[in-house]
Design a protein around this motif. Structure first.
Motif, PDB file in Angstrom:
ATOM      1  N   LEU A   4      23.926  36.049  23.767  1.00  0.00           N
ATOM      2  CA  LEU A   4      22.656  36.753  23.834  1.00  0.00           C
ATOM      3  C   LEU A   4      21.840  36.215  25.001  1.00  0.00           C
ATOM      4  O   LEU A   4      22.319  35.365  25.753  1.00  0.00           O
ATOM      5  N   TRP A   5      20.624  36.685  25.142  1.00  0.00           N
ATOM      6  CA  TRP A   5      19.716  36.240  26.196  1.00  0.00           C
ATOM      7  C   TRP A   5      18.477  35.621  25.573  1.00  0.00           C
ATOM      8  O   TRP A   5      17.941  36.137  24.594  1.00  0.00           O
ATOM      9  N   ALA A   6      18.019  34.504  26.137  1.00  0.00           N
ATOM     10  CA  ALA A   6      16.820  33.813  25.663  1.00  0.00           C
ATOM     11  C   ALA A   6      15.868  33.626  26.842  1.00  0.00           C
ATOM     12  O   ALA A   6      16.233  33.850  27.995  1.00  0.00           O
ATOM     13  N   ASP A  26       7.454  31.517  15.689  1.00  0.00           N
ATOM     14  CA  ASP A  26       7.481  30.905  14.357  1.00  0.00           C
ATOM     15  C   ASP A  26       8.656  29.926  14.296  1.00  0.00           C
ATOM     16  O   ASP A  26       8.677  28.969  15.021  1.00  0.00           O
ATOM     17  N   THR A  27       9.659  30.209  13.444  1.00  0.00           N
ATOM     18  CA  THR A  27      10.796  29.290  13.307  1.00  0.00           C
ATOM     19  C   THR A  27      12.082  29.843  13.923  1.00  0.00           C
ATOM     20  O   THR A  27      13.158  29.310  13.682  1.00  0.00           O
ATOM     21  N   ARG A  28      11.966  30.905  14.731  1.00  0.00           N
ATOM     22  CA  ARG A  28      13.152  31.538  15.297  1.00  0.00           C
ATOM     23  C   ARG A  28      13.068  31.613  16.818  1.00  0.00           C
ATOM     24  O   ARG A  28      12.004  31.894  17.367  1.00  0.00           O
ATOM     25  N   PRO A  29      14.186  31.416  17.491  1.00  0.00           N
ATOM     26  CA  PRO A  29      14.182  31.592  18.942  1.00  0.00           C
ATOM     27  C   PRO A  29      14.013  33.069  19.287  1.00  0.00           C
ATOM     28  O   PRO A  29      14.442  33.950  18.526  1.00  0.00           O
ATOM     29  N   ILE A  30      13.373  33.343  20.407  1.00  0.00           N
ATOM     30  CA  ILE A  30      13.226  34.732  20.863  1.00  0.00           C
ATOM     31  C   ILE A  30      14.510  35.095  21.598  1.00  0.00           C
ATOM     32  O   ILE A  30      14.824  34.510  22.637  1.00  0.00           O
ATOM     33  N   LEU A  31      15.266  36.045  21.049  1.00  0.00           N
ATOM     34  CA  LEU A  31      16.571  36.434  21.603  1.00  0.00           C
ATOM     35  C   LEU A  31      16.625  37.927  21.886  1.00  0.00           C
ATOM     36  O   LEU A  31      15.977  38.724  21.208  1.00  0.00           O
ATOM     37  N   PHE A  32      17.449  38.288  22.873  1.00  0.00           N
ATOM     38  CA  PHE A  32      17.611  39.682  23.283  1.00  0.00           C
ATOM     39  C   PHE A  32      19.092  39.967  23.473  1.00  0.00           C
ATOM     40  O   PHE A  32      19.868  39.071  23.801  1.00  0.00           O
ATOM     41  N   TYR A  41      10.432  41.819  28.546  1.00  0.00           N
ATOM     42  CA  TYR A  41       9.542  41.002  27.706  1.00  0.00           C
ATOM     43  C   TYR A  41       8.743  40.020  28.568  1.00  0.00           C
ATOM     44  O   TYR A  41       7.530  39.882  28.408  1.00  0.00           O
ATOM     45  N   ILE A  42       9.417  39.351  29.495  1.00  0.00           N
ATOM     46  CA  ILE A  42       8.754  38.389  30.373  1.00  0.00           C
ATOM     47  C   ILE A  42       7.702  39.091  31.225  1.00  0.00           C
ATOM     48  O   ILE A  42       6.572  38.606  31.371  1.00  0.00           O
ATOM     49  N   THR A  43       8.046  40.249  31.793  1.00  0.00           N
ATOM     50  CA  THR A  43       7.106  40.983  32.640  1.00  0.00           C
ATOM     51  C   THR A  43       5.882  41.428  31.853  1.00  0.00           C
ATOM     52  O   THR A  43       4.751  41.298  32.327  1.00  0.00           O
ATOM     53  N   TRP A  58       4.080  24.233  35.317  1.00  0.00           N
ATOM     54  CA  TRP A  58       4.918  25.206  34.623  1.00  0.00           C
ATOM     55  C   TRP A  58       5.356  26.293  35.593  1.00  0.00           C
ATOM     56  O   TRP A  58       4.584  26.769  36.389  1.00  0.00           O
ATOM     57  N   ARG A  59       6.629  26.669  35.503  1.00  0.00           N
ATOM     58  CA  ARG A  59       7.172  27.715  36.353  1.00  0.00           C
ATOM     59  C   ARG A  59       7.255  29.013  35.555  1.00  0.00           C
ATOM     60  O   ARG A  59       7.232  28.996  34.330  1.00  0.00           O
ATOM     61  N   PHE A  60       7.412  30.117  36.260  1.00  0.00           N
ATOM     62  CA  PHE A  60       7.520  31.419  35.616  1.00  0.00           C
ATOM     63  C   PHE A  60       8.782  31.436  34.744  1.00  0.00           C
ATOM     64  O   PHE A  60       9.854  31.019  35.197  1.00  0.00           O
ATOM     65  N   PRO A  61       8.696  31.889  33.477  1.00  0.00           N
ATOM     66  CA  PRO A  61       9.869  31.895  32.586  1.00  0.00           C
ATOM     67  C   PRO A  61      10.991  32.767  33.150  1.00  0.00           C
ATOM     68  O   PRO A  61      10.743  33.717  33.887  1.00  0.00           O
ATOM     69  N   LYS A  62      12.226  32.431  32.763  1.00  0.00           N
ATOM     70  CA  LYS A  62      13.354  33.238  33.219  1.00  0.00           C
ATOM     71  C   LYS A  62      14.325  33.484  32.073  1.00  0.00           C
ATOM     72  O   LYS A  62      14.443  32.673  31.149  1.00  0.00           O
ATOM     73  N   PRO A  63      15.038  34.610  32.131  1.00  0.00           N
ATOM     74  CA  PRO A  63      16.040  34.894  31.106  1.00  0.00           C
ATOM     75  C   PRO A  63      17.316  34.100  31.379  1.00  0.00           C
ATOM     76  O   PRO A  63      17.736  33.970  32.530  1.00  0.00           O
ATOM     77  N   VAL A  64      17.898  33.548  30.335  1.00  0.00           N
ATOM     78  CA  VAL A  64      19.152  32.813  30.464  1.00  0.00           C
ATOM     79  C   VAL A  64      20.120  33.254  29.365  1.00  0.00           C
ATOM     80  O   VAL A  64      19.716  33.588  28.255  1.00  0.00           O
ATOM     81  N   LYS A  65      21.393  33.251  29.693  1.00  0.00           N
ATOM     82  CA  LYS A  65      22.425  33.622  28.735  1.00  0.00           C
ATOM     83  C   LYS A  65      22.687  32.433  27.812  1.00  0.00           C
ATOM     84  O   LYS A  65      22.832  31.301  28.285  1.00  0.00           O
ATOM     85  N   VAL A  66      22.735  32.684  26.503  1.00  0.00           N
ATOM     86  CA  VAL A  66      22.961  31.619  25.528  1.00  0.00           C
ATOM     87  C   VAL A  66      24.065  32.022  24.550  1.00  0.00           C
ATOM     88  O   VAL A  66      24.321  33.198  24.325  1.00  0.00           O
ATOM     89  N   MET A  67      24.697  31.014  23.972  1.00  0.00           N
ATOM     90  CA  MET A  67      25.697  31.237  22.942  1.00  0.00           C
ATOM     91  C   MET A  67      25.071  30.828  21.608  1.00  0.00           C
ATOM     92  O   MET A  67      24.573  29.710  21.474  1.00  0.00           O
ATOM     93  N   VAL A  68      25.081  31.744  20.655  1.00  0.00           N
ATOM     94  CA  VAL A  68      24.481  31.490  19.348  1.00  0.00           C
ATOM     95  C   VAL A  68      25.599  31.338  18.327  1.00  0.00           C
ATOM     96  O   VAL A  68      26.479  32.186  18.213  1.00  0.00           O
ATOM     97  N   GLN A  69      25.555  30.234  17.585  1.00  0.00           N
ATOM     98  CA  GLN A  69      26.580  29.955  16.594  1.00  0.00           C
ATOM     99  C   GLN A  69      25.900  29.435  15.339  1.00  0.00           C
ATOM    100  O   GLN A  69      25.033  28.560  15.397  1.00  0.00           O
ATOM    101  N   LEU A  70      26.269  29.970  14.195  1.00  0.00           N
ATOM    102  CA  LEU A  70      25.694  29.536  12.922  1.00  0.00           C
ATOM    103  C   LEU A  70      26.674  28.647  12.186  1.00  0.00           C
ATOM    104  O   LEU A  70      27.872  28.923  12.139  1.00  0.00           O
ATOM    105  N   HIS A  71      26.141  27.583  11.588  1.00  0.00           N
ATOM    106  CA  HIS A  71      26.953  26.671  10.810  1.00  0.00           C
ATOM    107  C   HIS A  71      26.303  26.482   9.441  1.00  0.00           C
ATOM    108  O   HIS A  71      25.099  26.248   9.345  1.00  0.00           O
ATOM    109  N   GLU A  72      27.095  26.554   8.411  1.00  0.00           N
ATOM    110  CA  GLU A  72      26.592  26.331   7.064  1.00  0.00           C
ATOM    111  C   GLU A  72      26.399  24.834   6.829  1.00  0.00           C
ATOM    112  O   GLU A  72      27.222  24.020   7.247  1.00  0.00           O
TER     113      GLU A  72
END
Length: 74
Positions: A4-6, A26-32, A41-43, A58-72
């Motif tokens: 996803l993108w963060a 809140d308690t969740r990362p903003i993902l796209f 969203y940034i614009t 502080w620099r202007f925010p940028k979109p980055v590709k992330v890997m999301v994995q859930l573990h129990e």
């Protein structure tokens, strides 16, 4: 596992040094699902600050590709 993108913020100043962090709501990362959605969203949220220099480092925010994995956990 999902790709996803963060939104990533970076700062570099004398008092705190170099900082990098992802934006959360809140308690969740903003993902796209697409880079275009993240850029839009940034614009919308920070567009007026794009060409301004921030004295706190502080620099202007940028979109980055992330890997999301859930573990129990127990």
């Amino acid at each position: 596992m999902s790709i996803l993108w963060a939104i990533k913020e970076t700062c570099n100043n004398k008092s705190d040094g170099h900082l990098e962090r992802f934006q959360w709501r809140d308690t969740r990362p903003i993902l796209f699902t697409t880079r275009a959605e993240a850029r839009e969203y940034i614009t919308e949220r920070y567009g007026e600050f794009r060409d301004r220099s921030d004295p706190s480092g502080w620099r202007f925010p940028k979109p980055v590709k992330v890997m999301v994995q859930l573990h129990e956990t127990s």
